[in-house]
Design a protein around this motif. Structure first.
Motif, PDB file in Angstrom:
ATOM      1  N   MET A   3     -46.116  -4.401  20.142  1.00 41.07           N
ATOM      2  CA  MET A   3     -46.027  -3.343  19.134  1.00 41.07           C
ATOM      3  C   MET A   3     -44.867  -3.681  18.216  1.00 41.07           C
ATOM      4  O   MET A   3     -43.767  -3.971  18.681  1.00 41.07           O
ATOM      5  N   LYS A   4     -45.122  -3.653  16.912  1.00 33.66           N
ATOM      6  CA  LYS A   4     -44.070  -3.954  15.949  1.00 33.66           C
ATOM      7  C   LYS A   4     -43.880  -2.738  15.052  1.00 33.66           C
ATOM      8  O   LYS A   4     -44.838  -2.259  14.431  1.00 33.66           O
ATOM      9  N   ILE A   5     -42.654  -2.248  14.996  1.00 32.00           N
ATOM     10  CA  ILE A   5     -42.331  -1.102  14.155  1.00 32.00           C
ATOM     11  C   ILE A   5     -41.206  -1.531  13.223  1.00 32.00           C
ATOM     12  O   ILE A   5     -40.171  -2.032  13.666  1.00 32.00           O
ATOM     13  N   LEU A   6     -41.455  -1.368  11.922  1.00 32.99           N
ATOM     14  CA  LEU A   6     -40.503  -1.808  10.911  1.00 32.99           C
ATOM     15  C   LEU A   6     -40.030  -0.635  10.062  1.00 32.99           C
ATOM     16  O   LEU A   6     -40.842   0.209   9.671  1.00 32.99           O
ATOM     17  N   ALA A  48     -35.860  10.590   9.184  1.00 37.88           N
ATOM     18  CA  ALA A  48     -37.195  10.354   9.728  1.00 37.88           C
ATOM     19  C   ALA A  48     -37.131   9.600  11.062  1.00 37.88           C
ATOM     20  O   ALA A  48     -37.883   9.917  11.993  1.00 37.88           O
ATOM     21  N   ILE A  49     -36.243   8.619  11.170  1.00 34.39           N
ATOM     22  CA  ILE A  49     -36.101   7.874  12.426  1.00 34.39           C
ATOM     23  C   ILE A  49     -35.685   8.817  13.550  1.00 34.39           C
ATOM     24  O   ILE A  49     -36.257   8.794  14.638  1.00 34.39           O
ATOM     25  N   SER A  50     -34.694   9.667  13.293  1.00 37.14           N
ATOM     26  CA  SER A  50     -34.249  10.634  14.314  1.00 37.14           C
ATOM     27  C   SER A  50     -35.387  11.559  14.714  1.00 37.14           C
ATOM     28  O   SER A  50     -35.632  11.780  15.907  1.00 37.14           O
ATOM     29  N   ILE A 101     -44.894   2.911  26.854  1.00 41.65           N
ATOM     30  CA  ILE A 101     -43.716   2.059  26.993  1.00 41.65           C
ATOM     31  C   ILE A 101     -43.703   0.971  25.923  1.00 41.65           C
ATOM     32  O   ILE A 101     -42.640   0.595  25.425  1.00 41.65           O
ATOM     33  N   ASP A 102     -44.881   0.474  25.524  1.00 41.02           N
ATOM     34  CA  ASP A 102     -44.938  -0.521  24.448  1.00 41.02           C
ATOM     35  C   ASP A 102     -44.461   0.094  23.135  1.00 41.02           C
ATOM     36  O   ASP A 102     -43.763  -0.550  22.353  1.00 41.02           O
ATOM     37  N   LEU A 107     -40.308   0.723  19.122  1.00 45.10           N
ATOM     38  CA  LEU A 107     -39.465   1.648  18.370  1.00 45.10           C
ATOM     39  C   LEU A 107     -37.994   1.268  18.524  1.00 45.10           C
ATOM     40  O   LEU A 107     -37.247   1.193  17.537  1.00 45.10           O
ATOM     41  N   CYS A 108     -37.584   0.980  19.733  1.00 44.77           N
ATOM     42  CA  CYS A 108     -36.196   0.596  19.993  1.00 44.77           C
ATOM     43  C   CYS A 108     -35.854  -0.705  19.263  1.00 44.77           C
ATOM     44  O   CYS A 108     -34.819  -0.793  18.593  1.00 44.77           O
ATOM     45  N   SER A 109     -36.726  -1.687  19.352  1.00 45.59           N
ATOM     46  CA  SER A 109     -36.504  -2.965  18.658  1.00 45.59           C
ATOM     47  C   SER A 109     -36.466  -2.771  17.146  1.00 45.59           C
ATOM     48  O   SER A 109     -35.624  -3.360  16.457  1.00 45.59           O
TER      49      SER A 109
END
Length: 146
Positions: A3-6, A48-50, A101-102, A107-109
Motif C-alpha cells: 500500500m502506498k500513500i502519498l 487532513a492527515i491528523s 495493517i497494510d 499511512l505511517c510510511s
C-alpha cells in the motif's frame, strides 16, 4: 499487498505551515484514489492527515465506517471495516480493499516520508501538536497490532 500513500503540499518550496493546502493519494495493486487533478479537492493537508489517522484508528472493531472529508475540501473517502480488511471507496466509484495493517503501514510510511521531505512543521505551529499526537498514536497502534 503493498500500500502506498502519498501526501504533498501545493507549494513544496515555501516554509511549511499548518494550514497549507495539499493533496494525497492511495495506491494499491494498480488501483489509485487521489485528490489530485481538481482544485476543489485541495485540502489543508496537515489537518487532513491528523483527521485521517484518528478516523481510521477509530475503526479498530470488526465492523464500522468512517467518512473522511479533507479539511476545507470537496474530497471525501469512505472507509468500511470488515474484520481485518478495510474497504476504501471514493464517491466516483473507485474502490480499494486491503488488510488494515497494510493500510496502517502505508499511512505511517507516507506520513514519515512527507515530513522527512522538508514538510515538518515548527513546534510553534498551531497544527503541530495535533499532527504529532496523531502520528504517535498511529505508531503505538501499529506496533501493538491492529
Amino acid at each position: 499487498m503493498k500500500m502506498k500513500i502519498l501526501f504533498s503540499r501545493v507549494d513544496p518550496f515555501s516554509e511549511p505551515g499548518g494550514f497549507d493546502m495539499g493533496n494525497f493519494s492511495i495506491e494499491s495493486e494498480g488501483k489509485k484514489i487521489s485528490s489530485q487533478g481538481n482544485s476543489r479537492n485541495l485540502m489543508m493537508i496537515y489537518i487532513a492527515i491528523s483527521d485521517l489517522i484518528f478516523g481510521v484508528l477509530g475503526l479498530q472493531g470488526a465492523r464500522g465506517t468512517y467518512n473522511f472529508v479533507g479539511a476545507d475540501s470537496s474530497f471525501s473517502l469512505n472507509f468500511r471495516s470488515k474484520g481485518n480488511e478495510l474497504e476504501i471507496s471514493h464517491n466516483k466509484g473507485s474502490k480499494i480493499i486491503c488488510d488494515k495493517i497494510d493500510f496502517l503501514n502505508g499511512l505511517c510510511s507516507g506520513v514519515d516520508d512527507f515530513l522527512a521531505s522538508g514538510n515538518e512543521l515548527k513546534m510553534s505551529d498551531s497544527a503541530y501538536s495535533d499532527l504529532h499526537a496523531a502520528v504517535e498514536k498511529l505508531k503505538q497502534v501499529r506496533s501493538g497490532g491492529y
